[in-house]
Design a protein around this motif. Structure first.
Motif, PDB file in Angstrom:
ATOM      1  N   LEU A 262      34.329 -18.235  94.075  1.00  0.00           N
ATOM      2  CA  LEU A 262      35.372 -17.153  94.296  1.00  0.00           C
ATOM      3  C   LEU A 262      35.880 -16.864  95.656  1.00  0.00           C
ATOM      4  N   ALA A 263      35.304 -17.434  96.524  1.00  0.00           N
ATOM      5  CA  ALA A 263      36.009 -17.552  97.849  1.00  0.00           C
ATOM      6  C   ALA A 263      37.124 -18.481  98.028  1.00  0.00           C
ATOM      7  N   GLY A 264      36.781 -19.723  97.197  1.00  0.00           N
ATOM      8  CA  GLY A 264      38.024 -20.637  97.312  1.00  0.00           C
ATOM      9  C   GLY A 264      39.047 -20.099  96.424  1.00  0.00           C
ATOM     10  N   LEU A 265      38.932 -19.556  95.584  1.00  0.00           N
ATOM     11  CA  LEU A 265      39.978 -19.075  94.683  1.00  0.00           C
ATOM     12  C   LEU A 265      40.601 -17.791  95.033  1.00  0.00           C
ATOM     13  N   ALA A 266      40.018 -17.036  95.970  1.00  0.00           N
ATOM     14  CA  ALA A 266      40.320 -15.795  96.705  1.00  0.00           C
ATOM     15  C   ALA A 266      41.463 -16.185  97.893  1.00  0.00           C
ATOM     16  N   ILE A 267      41.122 -17.442  98.440  1.00  0.00           N
ATOM     17  CA  ILE A 267      41.598 -17.777  99.934  1.00  0.00           C
ATOM     18  C   ILE A 267      42.829 -18.709  99.399  1.00  0.00           C
ATOM     19  N   PHE A 268      42.582 -20.057  98.874  1.00  0.00           N
ATOM     20  CA  PHE A 268      43.649 -21.049  99.041  1.00  0.00           C
ATOM     21  C   PHE A 268      44.840 -20.822  98.194  1.00  0.00           C
ATOM     22  N   PRO A 269      44.768 -19.890  96.882  1.00  0.00           N
ATOM     23  CA  PRO A 269      45.875 -19.722  96.519  1.00  0.00           C
ATOM     24  C   PRO A 269      46.923 -18.889  97.261  1.00  0.00           C
ATOM     25  N   ALA A 270      46.399 -17.748  98.050  1.00  0.00           N
ATOM     26  CA  ALA A 270      47.113 -17.166  98.952  1.00  0.00           C
ATOM     27  C   ALA A 270      47.565 -17.823  99.980  1.00  0.00           C
ATOM     28  N   VAL A 271      46.730 -18.947 100.717  1.00  0.00           N
ATOM     29  CA  VAL A 271      47.343 -19.858 101.761  1.00  0.00           C
ATOM     30  C   VAL A 271      48.364 -20.492 101.309  1.00  0.00           C
ATOM     31  N   PHE A 272      48.575 -21.150 100.324  1.00  0.00           N
ATOM     32  CA  PHE A 272      49.792 -21.936  99.890  1.00  0.00           C
ATOM     33  C   PHE A 272      50.828 -20.916  99.534  1.00  0.00           C
ATOM     34  N   SER A 273      50.460 -19.957  98.891  1.00  0.00           N
ATOM     35  CA  SER A 273      51.773 -19.020  98.328  1.00  0.00           C
ATOM     36  C   SER A 273      52.295 -18.414  99.733  1.00  0.00           C
ATOM     37  N   LEU A 274      51.488 -18.018 100.731  1.00  0.00           N
ATOM     38  CA  LEU A 274      52.226 -17.594 101.909  1.00  0.00           C
ATOM     39  C   LEU A 274      52.791 -18.492 102.833  1.00  0.00           C
ATOM     40  N   GLY A 275      52.479 -19.816 102.689  1.00  0.00           N
ATOM     41  CA  GLY A 275      52.948 -20.808 103.528  1.00  0.00           C
ATOM     42  C   GLY A 275      52.041 -20.910 104.758  1.00  0.00           C
ATOM     43  N   LEU A 276      50.799 -20.687 104.790  1.00  0.00           N
ATOM     44  CA  LEU A 276      49.570 -20.938 105.824  1.00  0.00           C
ATOM     45  C   LEU A 276      49.223 -22.047 105.684  1.00  0.00           C
ATOM     46  N   GLU A 277      48.689 -22.557 106.747  1.00  0.00           N
ATOM     47  CA  GLU A 277      47.927 -23.935 106.985  1.00  0.00           C
ATOM     48  C   GLU A 277      46.466 -23.858 106.642  1.00  0.00           C
ATOM     49  N   PRO A 278      45.952 -24.591 105.737  1.00  0.00           N
ATOM     50  CA  PRO A 278      44.564 -24.389 105.124  1.00  0.00           C
ATOM     51  C   PRO A 278      43.537 -25.053 106.120  1.00  0.00           C
ATOM     52  N   ALA A 279      44.121 -25.966 107.171  1.00  0.00           N
ATOM     53  CA  ALA A 279      43.381 -26.302 108.117  1.00  0.00           C
ATOM     54  C   ALA A 279      43.107 -25.429 109.436  1.00  0.00           C
ATOM     55  N   GLN A 280      43.594 -24.443 109.421  1.00  0.00           N
ATOM     56  CA  GLN A 280      43.765 -23.595 110.390  1.00  0.00           C
ATOM     57  C   GLN A 280      42.404 -23.442 111.169  1.00  0.00           C
ATOM     58  N   GLY A 281      41.288 -23.047 110.554  1.00  0.00           N
ATOM     59  CA  GLY A 281      39.808 -23.152 111.399  1.00  0.00           C
ATOM     60  C   GLY A 281      39.291 -21.999 111.133  1.00  0.00           C
ATOM     61  N   PRO A 282      38.424 -21.441 112.164  1.00  0.00           N
ATOM     62  CA  PRO A 282      37.684 -20.409 111.911  1.00  0.00           C
ATOM     63  C   PRO A 282      38.312 -18.787 111.650  1.00  0.00           C
ATOM     64  N   GLY A 283      39.377 -18.827 111.976  1.00  0.00           N
ATOM     65  CA  GLY A 283      40.425 -17.631 111.920  1.00  0.00           C
ATOM     66  C   GLY A 283      40.750 -17.329 110.410  1.00  0.00           C
ATOM     67  N   LEU A 284      40.876 -18.406 109.662  1.00  0.00           N
ATOM     68  CA  LEU A 284      41.704 -18.506 108.280  1.00  0.00           C
ATOM     69  C   LEU A 284      41.271 -17.157 107.500  1.00  0.00           C
ATOM     70  N   LEU A 285      40.107 -16.773 107.292  1.00  0.00           N
ATOM     71  CA  LEU A 285      39.945 -15.662 106.685  1.00  0.00           C
ATOM     72  C   LEU A 285      40.566 -14.647 107.089  1.00  0.00           C
ATOM     73  N   PHE A 286      40.668 -14.341 108.332  1.00  0.00           N
ATOM     74  CA  PHE A 286      41.096 -12.946 109.140  1.00  0.00           C
ATOM     75  C   PHE A 286      42.521 -13.007 108.988  1.00  0.00           C
ATOM     76  N   VAL A 287      43.244 -14.069 108.886  1.00  0.00           N
ATOM     77  CA  VAL A 287      44.550 -14.299 108.683  1.00  0.00           C
ATOM     78  C   VAL A 287      45.093 -14.151 107.260  1.00  0.00           C
ATOM     79  N   VAL A 288      44.367 -14.653 106.124  1.00  0.00           N
ATOM     80  CA  VAL A 288      44.709 -14.775 104.748  1.00  0.00           C
ATOM     81  C   VAL A 288      44.353 -13.259 104.272  1.00  0.00           C
TER      82      VAL A 288
END
Length: 453
Positions: A262-288
């Protein structure tokens, strides 16, 4: 001395143990570690390690705790008296202490975001959420204050004990977390270009896998299931002898993998849709998360609800870490629980301050090219936890009678001798071998051995 408390029900034990396992491990850490480790191939390795190493080891820790009805250190001492095997329990206590010292920093970040959300201070049109996060964790007084608040609540719950503290909170919060996750996923999957994120997360690309990512996948499986640090030894010591061990273990592993999915399906579609970097690191969740909820009607309210549940899921993990430390000192003398909870909690706060300041005052202090926070994380997830797993996998077949293992594992279960023999073989031969191979590979020794042939 036998522990004086027990879980009031099997579901209470499962939800509390699952809360320990799920928390930050599945929701915060897995997405960003998957992002920096290549996506789908890493996630597949994580699943395999969880099923074929994490699950058998979870059962092993359950057997140690439930058979002795003692907290971690005393359990090993009871099973192997007049030996040094009790140091496995002490290693687990130390690992949990170090883990909670930087884990509480993440908890503090969530506290800050939740407090901001209460006053509508997160989502805003055109906001650069990466910059907002950097500014937040770069404020030393703010992150230290939030870390203190997070630990203070953890201390209060653990001081109240098992049934009135840990179990009561977990029964309410874990089901609610699942519901809000589904809301987030539905919105994330309907964003433009969302399927690229799904492909990154679920389609394995083994060209991105190396020995480091294998070690990370193994460490993540241990981190997510709370195995290797004897947390589950202590938790299972509160479980009635009348309960099956296999069913709770299956439930915990299944819930953990499901939440990870669920976490992956919630985060990664949004990462790619919003043009963010999936390898951002510890702050990924707080940005996405703010960026996704920014796209939803009443997004601020949904974000606040999710942050509340994420905070409490994080707290359930913190409860288990503090519990193993406090239980090792209390040793069944519950009248001393409150005193030790406050003492240990205060000490953990002090030790965690350098991790809290790793993105501000101590940003220039590096240990092997990692800041203090990342160094503590690496030490726990990729060295101490695998070491604990290795020692437990040696201890169980060597120091516990096979008849005792069989009785404990199959008690109140429909499984027979074949299932037990498979589990015993994995514990005795597969788990130690895998961990040795991975460590030999990561240190470069394996390459030298192969070169000889």
């Amino acid at each position: 001395m036998q522990t004086s408390e027990q879980w009031s029900s099997k579901i209470g034990f499962i939800l509390s143990a699952a809360g320990s396992a799920i928390g930050v491990g599945a929701i915060w850490k897995l997405p960003y570690v998957t992002g920096v480790s290549g996506g789908g191939a890493f996630f597949l390795l994580f699943i395999l390690f969880s099923l074929f190493i994490g699950f058998p080891l979870l059962l092993a820790e359950f057997i140690i705790g439930r058979s002795t009805q003692k907290e971690a250190v005393s359990a090993y001492r009871s099973l192997a008296p007049n030996t040094n095997w009790h140091w496995i329990g002490k290693l687990g206590v130390f690992t949990c202490f170090l883990l909670l010292s930087f884990y509480s920093v993440i908890g503090g970040w969530i506290v800050i975001y939740f407090a901001k959300g209460l006053f509508g201070g997160i989502i805003s049109e055109g906001a650069d959420y990466a910059s907002v996060f950097d500014a937040t964790i770069g404020n030393p007084l703010l992150v230290m204050g939030a870390q203190f608040a997070f630990l203070a609540f953890t201390i209060l719950v653990v001081a109240k004990g098992i049934q009135n503290g840990i179990e009561k909170v977990s029964k309410i919060l874990m089901p609610a977390l699942f519901i809000l996750f589904f809301v987030l996923i539905i919105r994330s999957l309907t964003l433009d270009n969302a399927m690229e994120g799904v492909k990154f997360f679920l389609a394995p690309d083994f060209s991105s896998i190396n020995s480091q990512s294998i070690l990370f996948a193994m460490g993540q499986a241990f981190f997510s299931l709370s195995v290797g640090v004897s947390v589950m030894v202590t938790y299972s010591s509160y479980l009635s002898k009348k309960e099956s061990l296999i069913q709770p273990a299956i439930s915990i592993v299944s819930m953990n993998l499901f939440i990870a999915l669920l976490a992956g399906l919630a985060i990664f579609p949004a990462v790619f849709s919003l043009g963010l970097e999936p390898a951002q690191g510890p702050g990924l969740l707080f940005v996405v998360l703010p960026a996704v909820f920014d796209q939803i009607i009443f997004g601020e309210a949904f974000l606040l609800g999710f942050l509340a549940l994420f905070l409490f899921a994080t707290l359930t993990s913190a409860f288990s870490m503090l519990e193993i430390i406090v239980a090792s000192l209390v040793k069944g003398k519950e009248e001393q629980r409150t005193k030790y909870a406050y003492m240990i909690g205060a000490l953990i706060f002090v030790v965690g301050v350098p991790s809290a300041l790793s993105y501000s005052v101590f940003a220039d202090i590096l240990i092997f090219s990692k800041n203090i926070f990342d160094s503590a994380d690496y030490l726990v997830s990729n060295i101490l936890m695998p070491l604990g797993v290795f020692l437990i996998s040696i201890f169980v077949p060597l120091k516990i009678k096979k008849s005792t293992l069989r009785e404990e594992l199959l008690q109140h279960s429909r499984l027979g001798a074949t299932a037990f023999n498979i589990w015993f073989f994995i514990m005795k031969y597969i788990i130690p071998f895998v961990i040795i191979i991975v460590f030999l590979d990561i240190t470069g020794i394996l390459d030298k051995i192969i070169a000889l042939f």
